[in-house]
Motif scaffolding. Structure first.
Motif, PDB file in Angstrom:
ATOM      1  N   UNK A  16       0.808  -1.217   0.000  1.00 14.43           N
ATOM      2  CA  UNK A  16       0.000   0.000   0.000  1.00 14.43           C
ATOM      3  C   UNK A  16       0.841   1.268   0.000  1.00 14.43           C
ATOM      4  N   UNK A  17       2.170   1.134  -0.213  1.00 14.20           N
ATOM      5  CA  UNK A  17       3.042   2.298  -0.332  1.00 14.20           C
ATOM      6  C   UNK A  17       3.948   2.151  -1.552  1.00 14.20           C
ATOM      7  N   UNK A  23       6.310   7.480  -6.407  1.00 14.55           N
ATOM      8  CA  UNK A  23       5.097   8.266  -6.158  1.00 14.55           C
ATOM      9  C   UNK A  23       5.136   9.581  -6.923  1.00 14.55           C
ATOM     10  N   UNK A  24       6.309  10.221  -6.950  1.00 16.07           N
ATOM     11  CA  UNK A  24       6.457  11.483  -7.680  1.00 16.07           C
ATOM     12  C   UNK A  24       6.272  11.279  -9.180  1.00 16.07           C
ATOM     13  N   UNK A  83       8.836   5.848   2.130  1.00 14.33           N
ATOM     14  CA  UNK A  83       7.576   5.249   1.690  1.00 14.33           C
ATOM     15  C   UNK A  83       6.449   6.276   1.704  1.00 14.33           C
ATOM     16  N   UNK A  84       5.669   6.271   0.628  1.00 17.44           N
ATOM     17  CA  UNK A  84       4.528   7.177   0.467  1.00 17.44           C
ATOM     18  C   UNK A  84       3.270   6.324   0.279  1.00 17.44           C
ATOM     19  N   UNK A  85       2.220   6.522   1.085  1.00 15.08           N
ATOM     20  CA  UNK A  85       0.977   5.762   0.877  1.00 15.08           C
ATOM     21  C   UNK A  85       0.426   6.001  -0.530  1.00 15.08           C
ATOM     22  N   UNK A  86       0.092   4.923  -1.213  1.00 14.08           N
ATOM     23  CA  UNK A  86      -0.397   5.040  -2.592  1.00 14.08           C
ATOM     24  C   UNK A  86      -1.642   5.912  -2.664  1.00 14.08           C
ATOM     25  N   UNK A  87      -2.537   5.768  -1.701  1.00 12.50           N
ATOM     26  CA  UNK A  87      -3.795   6.526  -1.733  1.00 12.50           C
ATOM     27  C   UNK A  87      -3.581   8.023  -1.506  1.00 12.50           C
TER      28      UNK A  87
END
Length: 266
Positions: A16-17, A23-24, A83-87
């Motif tokens: 989920x991350x 993410x960017x 880590x960045x949460x996908x949501x």
């Protein structure tokens, strides 16, 4: 005339991350193209991994397991790996989210189950950030296939860890590749590639940070190119591919530790 519909993108994630650099890239894709994130397929196989299994894995890695444990303890990883949460990524919240555990193929490859492949088939292109070495119908389910990053130059270095061998070998340049993958090891097609100057880096962290920074904008470029009828990705002849490297042991680990200590003393 009706307006053209957005390019529907599926993200194949390791959980989920995502690391911050990935993410960017997803956020930039949404901002700089007509693409929309329509689907997120999350690998749920690591959710139940316990401490005993983690320790067993570190022992299996031998010398590199010790290095990995020390790096984890002292937080040596570059900020691009946070880590960045996908949501939390702009443009992802409204996507359909599906979780699944991949099916093992030949003990080291992964196939996404058929019911989830049916979801992926409703998209135009998928981007693999997780699921390891992916095989099966998921690779051809999206209209334009599945894209995957390789932080290295296929002509010189294949395998892992990203940027490690270029660092240990004191290379002046490294590469970053966005590839449309198939079922052969590094046998897919090059959609976007960049050469990166790395001769001045003094640590492996700096090497990786530079490679991750060089990824900037590659996903948006790659998705646009695949949608162009005139675009033809580059296919490398197997004889052009470089050596395959695995997690280091023995002398390369000692070389890494020596170079890291030298950089720290500076």
């Amino acid at each position: 005339m009706p307006e053209p519909r957005p390019t529907r993108v599926a993200l194949l994630t390791p959980g989920d991350t995502l690391p911050a650099w990935a993410a960017a890239e997803v956020q930039r894709l949404v901002e700089e193209s007509d693409a929309e994130i329509a689907l997120v397929v999350e690998d749920t196989s690591s959710r139940g991994r316990g401490m005993l299994e983690t320790l067993s894995r570190l022992i299996e890695l031998r010398e590199w397991g010790v290095v990995a444990a020390v790096r984890e303890l002292f937080g040596d990883d570059p900020e691009q790996l946070e880590r960045v949460p996908v949501r939390n990524i702009d443009g992802v919240a409204d996507a359909e989210h599906v979780g699944c555990e991949p099916e093992s193929v030949q003990g080291w490859k992964n196939a996404i189950p058929d019911p989830v492949v049916e979801h992926i088939a409703t998209t135009d292109v998928a981007v693999r950030f997780g699921f390891g070495f992916l095989v099966g119908d998921a690779l051809t389910a999206p209209t334009y296939g599945v894209l995957s990053y390789h932080h290295g130059d296929f002509r010189e270095y294949r395998g892992q860890p990203a940027g490690f061998w270029e660092y240990v070998h004191d290379r002046e340049t490294a590469g970053v590749t966005l590839q449309r993958i198939n079922e052969t090891l590094d046998g897919g097609e090059i959609v976007v590639s960049e050469t990166v100057e790395v001769g001045d880096v003094t640590t492996w962290d700096a090497m990786r940070a530079r490679l991750f920074d060089a990824s900037t904008g590659m996903l948006a470029t790659g998705v646009r190119r695949l949608a162009e009828e005139s675009f033809e990705p580059e296919t490398l002849d197997p004889e052009e591919l470089g050596d395959i490297y695995t997690l280091p042991r023995g002398r390369p680990v000692a070389t890494y530790l020596r170079k890291r200590a030298r950089a720290t003393l500076r």
